[in-house]
Design a protein around this motif. Sequence first.
Motif, PDB file in Angstrom:
ATOM      1  N   GLN B  14       0.865  -1.180   0.000  1.00  0.00           N
ATOM      2  CA  GLN B  14       0.000   0.000   0.000  1.00  0.00           C
ATOM      3  C   GLN B  14       0.902   1.231   0.000  1.00  0.00           C
ATOM      4  O   GLN B  14       1.985   1.230   0.623  1.00  0.00           O
ATOM      5  N   GLU B  15       0.481   2.251  -0.673  1.00  0.00           N
ATOM      6  CA  GLU B  15       1.255   3.484  -0.658  1.00  0.00           C
ATOM      7  C   GLU B  15       1.472   3.928   0.784  1.00  0.00           C
ATOM      8  O   GLU B  15       0.545   3.932   1.594  1.00  0.00           O
ATOM      9  N   GLY B  16       2.710   4.279   1.084  1.00  0.00           N
ATOM     10  CA  GLY B  16       3.040   4.689   2.444  1.00  0.00           C
ATOM     11  C   GLY B  16       3.725   3.599   3.253  1.00  0.00           C
ATOM     12  O   GLY B  16       4.372   3.893   4.267  1.00  0.00           O
ATOM     13  N   GLU B  17       3.604   2.361   2.801  1.00  0.00           N
ATOM     14  CA  GLU B  17       4.286   1.262   3.486  1.00  0.00           C
ATOM     15  C   GLU B  17       5.753   1.222   3.048  1.00  0.00           C
ATOM     16  O   GLU B  17       6.138   1.780   2.027  1.00  0.00           O
ATOM     17  N   ASP B  18       6.547   0.530   3.838  1.00  0.00           N
ATOM     18  CA  ASP B  18       7.960   0.390   3.508  1.00  0.00           C
ATOM     19  C   ASP B  18       8.176  -0.823   2.596  1.00  0.00           C
ATOM     20  O   ASP B  18       7.324  -1.724   2.510  1.00  0.00           O
ATOM     21  N   PHE B  19       9.335  -0.844   1.965  1.00  0.00           N
ATOM     22  CA  PHE B  19       9.688  -1.914   1.026  1.00  0.00           C
ATOM     23  C   PHE B  19      11.175  -2.212   1.153  1.00  0.00           C
ATOM     24  O   PHE B  19      11.993  -1.302   1.302  1.00  0.00           O
ATOM     25  N   THR B  20      11.514  -3.498   1.118  1.00  0.00           N
ATOM     26  CA  THR B  20      12.922  -3.892   1.146  1.00  0.00           C
ATOM     27  C   THR B  20      13.169  -5.029   0.168  1.00  0.00           C
ATOM     28  O   THR B  20      12.368  -5.965   0.083  1.00  0.00           O
ATOM     29  N   THR B  21      14.268  -4.941  -0.556  1.00  0.00           N
ATOM     30  CA  THR B  21      14.718  -6.028  -1.417  1.00  0.00           C
ATOM     31  C   THR B  21      16.136  -6.396  -1.012  1.00  0.00           C
ATOM     32  O   THR B  21      16.926  -5.531  -0.611  1.00  0.00           O
ATOM     33  N   TYR B  22      16.445  -7.688  -1.128  1.00  0.00           N
ATOM     34  CA  TYR B  22      17.718  -8.197  -0.660  1.00  0.00           C
ATOM     35  C   TYR B  22      18.461  -8.921  -1.782  1.00  0.00           C
ATOM     36  O   TYR B  22      17.855  -9.628  -2.580  1.00  0.00           O
ATOM     37  N   CYS B  23      19.751  -8.755  -1.788  1.00  0.00           N
ATOM     38  CA  CYS B  23      20.601  -9.484  -2.734  1.00  0.00           C
ATOM     39  C   CYS B  23      21.656 -10.250  -1.950  1.00  0.00           C
ATOM     40  O   CYS B  23      22.309  -9.672  -1.070  1.00  0.00           O
ATOM     41  N   ASN B  24      21.826 -11.511  -2.298  1.00  0.00           N
ATOM     42  CA  ASN B  24      22.818 -12.344  -1.626  1.00  0.00           C
ATOM     43  C   ASN B  24      23.704 -13.021  -2.658  1.00  0.00           C
ATOM     44  O   ASN B  24      23.210 -13.606  -3.622  1.00  0.00           O
ATOM     45  N   SER B  25      24.992 -12.935  -2.413  1.00  0.00           N
ATOM     46  CA  SER B  25      25.973 -13.518  -3.327  1.00  0.00           C
ATOM     47  C   SER B  25      26.638 -14.715  -2.665  1.00  0.00           C
ATOM     48  O   SER B  25      26.821 -14.758  -1.455  1.00  0.00           O
ATOM     49  N   SER B  26      27.031 -15.656  -3.490  1.00  0.00           N
ATOM     50  CA  SER B  26      27.749 -16.830  -2.975  1.00  0.00           C
ATOM     51  C   SER B  26      29.238 -16.520  -2.787  1.00  0.00           C
ATOM     52  O   SER B  26      29.955 -17.307  -2.172  1.00  0.00           O
ATOM     53  N   THR B  27      29.689 -15.406  -3.336  1.00  0.00           N
ATOM     54  CA  THR B  27      31.102 -15.054  -3.254  1.00  0.00           C
ATOM     55  C   THR B  27      31.270 -13.612  -2.793  1.00  0.00           C
ATOM     56  O   THR B  27      30.339 -12.815  -2.874  1.00  0.00           O
ATOM     57  N   THR B  28      32.441 -13.306  -2.309  1.00  0.00           N
ATOM     58  CA  THR B  28      32.742 -11.947  -1.871  1.00  0.00           C
ATOM     59  C   THR B  28      32.830 -11.020  -3.074  1.00  0.00           C
ATOM     60  O   THR B  28      33.420 -11.369  -4.104  1.00  0.00           O
ATOM     61  N   LEU B  29      32.252  -9.860  -2.916  1.00  0.00           N
ATOM     62  CA  LEU B  29      32.146  -8.933  -4.041  1.00  0.00           C
ATOM     63  C   LEU B  29      33.169  -7.810  -3.946  1.00  0.00           C
ATOM     64  O   LEU B  29      33.625  -7.452  -2.864  1.00  0.00           O
ATOM     65  N   SER B  30      33.496  -7.263  -5.103  1.00  0.00           N
ATOM     66  CA  SER B  30      34.298  -6.039  -5.143  1.00  0.00           C
ATOM     67  C   SER B  30      33.402  -4.850  -4.796  1.00  0.00           C
ATOM     68  O   SER B  30      33.751  -4.010  -3.973  1.00  0.00           O
ATOM     69  N   ASN B  31      32.284  -4.794  -5.461  1.00  0.00           N
ATOM     70  CA  ASN B  31      31.324  -3.731  -5.227  1.00  0.00           C
ATOM     71  C   ASN B  31      29.970  -4.184  -5.729  1.00  0.00           C
ATOM     72  O   ASN B  31      29.852  -5.248  -6.361  1.00  0.00           O
TER      73      ASN B  31
END
Lengths: 115, 110
Positions: B14-31
């Motif tokens: 609903q408009e006004g609610e918060d939103f979160t998306t997550y990214c997970n990697s199997s390896t260590t990232l540079s950036n």
Amino acid sequence: GAGVSQSPSNKVTEKGKDVELRCDPISGHTALYWYRQSLGQGLEFLIYFQGNSAPDKSGLPSDRFSAERTGGSVSTLTIQRTQQEDSAVYLCASSFGLAGVGEQYFGPGTRLTVT
Amino acid sequence: GQQVMQIPQYQHVQEGEDFTTYCNSSTTLSNIQWYKQRPGGHPVFLIQLVKSGEVKKQKRLTFQFGEAKKNSSLHITATQTTDVGTYFCLLIQGAQKLVFGQGTRLTINP
């Protein structure tokens, strides 16, 4: 200045024909990337260029796909003997400096339909 | 090879609610970079995270990079209809290995 441009914007081709997609990056951008996005799907990395060199071609879906870049500027993605599964939006992006380091600017894409 | 998981695939709020998306990697990232793609549009750069534990804010958007540089999140506070679109993470490992997350499609009920 102008952004990344791609041509054609739309391409309809018959199965088995070859197609060539063009990307004009932002002037001065040394890194150039090609991606593929199928309808409603995510972005599939195909290949990147650092200058005129493509260090890693493993992302290309098959040997029917090839890409080149000349003069550190324009790039072409060629698909030979097109198949229906090649239908997608092909996106090009460019960035300043080393690939993967800077912000990528995307072009509007070429929508390819193979009938 | 490097694998990435981005969740959720879809989120309707609903408009006004918060939103979160997550990214997970199997390896260590540079950036890691985040992009937004509006319906019918092309991806547009939002932010880049480089340092372990880094947190960056852009108005209602908060981006985090995990301490181990293997995961990241994008949080939107009090969503607005202009936030509609698909949010992608772009994982960058050494030697310019680039992998986009699957994307989280955000729709908002006004």
